[in-house]
Motif scaffolding. Sequence first.
Motif, PDB file in Angstrom:
ATOM      1  N   GLU A 127     -12.341  -1.815   0.424  1.00 46.50           N
ATOM      2  CA  GLU A 127     -10.886  -1.928   0.238  1.00 46.50           C
ATOM      3  C   GLU A 127     -10.390  -0.899  -0.772  1.00 46.50           C
ATOM      4  O   GLU A 127      -9.313  -0.304  -0.587  1.00 46.50           O
ATOM      5  CB  GLU A 127     -10.538  -3.339  -0.223  1.00 46.50           C
ATOM      6  N   ILE A 157      -7.566   2.276  -0.266  1.00 45.75           N
ATOM      7  CA  ILE A 157      -6.435   2.553  -1.159  1.00 45.75           C
ATOM      8  C   ILE A 157      -6.495   3.996  -1.648  1.00 45.75           C
ATOM      9  O   ILE A 157      -5.480   4.699  -1.702  1.00 45.75           O
ATOM     10  CB  ILE A 157      -6.444   1.570  -2.339  1.00 45.75           C
ATOM     11  N   PRO A 180      -1.229   1.928   1.365  1.00 43.67           N
ATOM     12  CA  PRO A 180      -0.691   1.013   0.358  1.00 43.67           C
ATOM     13  C   PRO A 180      -1.569  -0.227   0.186  1.00 43.67           C
ATOM     14  O   PRO A 180      -2.213  -0.690   1.115  1.00 43.67           O
ATOM     15  CB  PRO A 180       0.698   0.650   0.905  1.00 43.67           C
ATOM     16  N   ASP A 181      -1.572  -0.716  -1.038  1.00 42.95           N
ATOM     17  CA  ASP A 181      -2.274  -1.952  -1.372  1.00 42.95           C
ATOM     18  C   ASP A 181      -1.336  -3.108  -1.026  1.00 42.95           C
ATOM     19  O   ASP A 181      -0.335  -3.334  -1.700  1.00 42.95           O
ATOM     20  CB  ASP A 181      -2.630  -1.958  -2.859  1.00 42.95           C
ATOM     21  N   ARG A 182      -1.658  -3.842   0.035  1.00 45.52           N
ATOM     22  CA  ARG A 182      -0.766  -4.879   0.545  1.00 45.52           C
ATOM     23  C   ARG A 182      -0.923  -6.220  -0.168  1.00 45.52           C
ATOM     24  O   ARG A 182      -0.187  -7.163   0.127  1.00 45.52           O
ATOM     25  CB  ARG A 182      -1.026  -5.090   2.044  1.00 45.52           C
ATOM     26  N   ARG A 183      -1.863  -6.329  -1.088  1.00 45.21           N
ATOM     27  CA  ARG A 183      -2.081  -7.605  -1.752  1.00 45.21           C
ATOM     28  C   ARG A 183      -0.881  -7.970  -2.627  1.00 45.21           C
ATOM     29  O   ARG A 183      -0.349  -7.125  -3.342  1.00 45.21           O
ATOM     30  CB  ARG A 183      -3.353  -7.551  -2.592  1.00 45.21           C
ATOM     31  N   GLU A 184      -0.492  -9.208  -2.566  1.00 49.06           N
ATOM     32  CA  GLU A 184       0.682  -9.655  -3.300  1.00 49.06           C
ATOM     33  C   GLU A 184       0.484  -9.476  -4.802  1.00 49.06           C
ATOM     34  O   GLU A 184      -0.504  -9.945  -5.373  1.00 49.06           O
ATOM     35  CB  GLU A 184       0.960 -11.128  -2.992  1.00 49.06           C
TER      36      GLU A 184
END
Length: 288
Positions: free
Chosen positions: A190, A194, A199-203
């Motif tokens: 992961e 990045i 883009p880093d989609r983690r909230e």
Amino acid sequence: MTDVSLGMPQLPAPDYPADVRARLEAEAKEVIARYPGSRSALLPLLHLVQSEEGHVTRTGIRFCAELLDLTTAEVTAVSTFYTMYRRKPSGDYQVGVCTNTLCAVMGGDAIFDELKEHLGVGNNETTADGKVTLEHIECNAACDYAPVVMVNWEFFDNQTPESAKQLVDDLRDGRPVAPTRGAPLCTYKETARILAGFPDRREGAVEATGGAGHASLVGLRLARGEELPSGTDHVVAPRDGDRPTDEAPTGRAPGEAPATHPSSHDAPQHTSASDPQHPAGPAAEEGE
């Protein structure tokens, strides 16, 4: 006659499965479009193929070469130059222990030695469960928080052998681990994606990245003449010229001359350049 193998790989390298190839090619073209010259996209493309298999494989090298109209030799030269590209399968978590000068003095060597024994692996080796790859790093660029350990390029500052062992145990057991600063931790694959520029989609991940830590900014604040927060005024002693005329510097009476601290700029030293008994002449070639 006995057949002797030289260990040379068969060429060409195998391709990705059709569905994987189609997906990676679409993403690679998105990356390439960001650059005026396609070959400038090589570094992010290497991260992209690394996000697929966890290291840069011969298949990944072939893929990059074909997409960028390069030779596999050119791609290999780049992928083996930069240490962020793995050359063999590695763990979900790349644990890098800084063993450069300051971190080593502050305990980095002890941390690295104890982690090798604790994990039962050597430098650049992976635990049997495939969770952790351990390696020594020449510099994590965080000397102000030495000794520093990085996991998938996220900082874990001011470590000790015990805290580092607890860290790798938590990683192997799947317990939550939070970096000292920076984005929340994710797996090596992961992280590679990045770094490829996606883009880093983690909230909340982007908001959590933050900025430089306090220790990194002390020098900048001093240079600007800002007042340091309480408890940090011991970081560096003020220069004599910065003191009120009626205030004596620590350890000296008012009016007492400052102690001299000769350096190579203001006093001759007994070095090969200044000691007549050890002149510094032109270096001779080996064997002369």
